[in-house]
Design an enzyme around this catalytic site. Structure first.
Site, mmCIF file in Angstrom:
data_model
loop_
_atom_site.group_PDB
_atom_site.id
_atom_site.type_symbol
_atom_site.label_atom_id
_atom_site.label_comp_id
_atom_site.label_asym_id
_atom_site.label_seq_id
_atom_site.Cartn_x
_atom_site.Cartn_y
_atom_site.Cartn_z
ATOM 1 N N ASP A 7 0.975 -1.024 -0.106
ATOM 2 C CA ASP A 7 -0.004 -0.080 0.081
ATOM 3 C C ASP A 7 0.798 1.231 -0.095
ATOM 4 O O ASP A 7 1.234 1.546 0.990
ATOM 5 C CB ASP A 7 -0.910 0.036 1.300
ATOM 6 N N GLU A 67 -1.328 -1.521 -4.618
ATOM 7 C CA GLU A 67 -2.472 -0.895 -4.808
ATOM 8 C C GLU A 67 -2.524 0.431 -5.717
ATOM 9 O O GLU A 67 -1.370 1.246 -5.429
ATOM 10 C CB GLU A 67 -3.215 -0.480 -3.374
ATOM 11 N N ASP A 139 -2.285 1.076 7.197
ATOM 12 C CA ASP A 139 -1.354 0.921 6.131
ATOM 13 C C ASP A 139 -0.749 -0.454 5.835
ATOM 14 O O ASP A 139 -0.918 -1.136 4.760
ATOM 15 C CB ASP A 139 -0.007 1.703 6.142
#
Length: 172
Positions: A7, A67, A139
């Site tokens: 992420d 992502e 996160d």
């Protein structure tokens, strides 16, 4: 297969490693790479690169999933995030991993069942899908969700391929 979910963020980059065997998932590790906002951009990018190299060396993932970046209204913030994302993808690819990308709605849909899921819902489902994952910063939880999304997609694609091969082979 060991999946490294990422992420990306310039201040905080979440990472999570999941082992996928068929449709079974096992939590391996998770964490967050933090950079100091007081440092120059270049130093922060080196910090992300070095931290990710350590994660890769320690856990030896076979694939990475990242992502996709959401574009902010603030162009400067989006550009800085893009730099961080580029370093993260470069580091994973230069370690020999294939790198898949997923929009956040696809990740949420794969983990929770809806692309409009809240962070708390994603975190709760990660704890259910990956016993032992425990409680992590958002996160890291988001990175685990990206890894789960990729593992599920890979398992589904493999199952479809086997089914198609067997139906073609069975027709002769």
């Amino acid at each position: 297969m060991l999946v490294l979910g990422l992420d990306p963020g310039l201040r905080h980059t979440g990472w999570g490693v999941v082992e996928a065997v068929g449709n079974r998932l096992r939590f391996v590790a998770a964490g967050v790479l933090d950079t100091d906002a007081q440092h120059d951009l270049a130093v922060r990018l080196v910090t992300l690169h070095a931290g990710l190299i350590e994660v890769v060396a320690k856990y030896q993932p076979t694939v990475a999933a990242v992502e996709e970046t959401v574009v902010n209204k603030n162009a400067a913030s989006s550009l800085k995030l893009g730099h961080a994302r580029g370093v993260i993808m470069f580091t994973a690819a230069s370690a020999g991993m294939s790198v898949a990308e997923y929009p956040s709605k696809t990740v949420k849909r794969a983990v929770v069942g809806t692309g409009a899921a809240e962070k708390e819902q994603v975190a709760a489902m990660i704890r259910i899908l990956l016993p032992g994952a425990g409680f992590y910063r958002s996160d890291a939880t988001d990175a685990l969700a990206v890894a789960v999304c990729h593992a599920n997609r890979t398992a589904t694609t493999a199952a479809i391929g086997r089914s198609m091969r067997s139906s073609i082979g069975g027709a002769t």
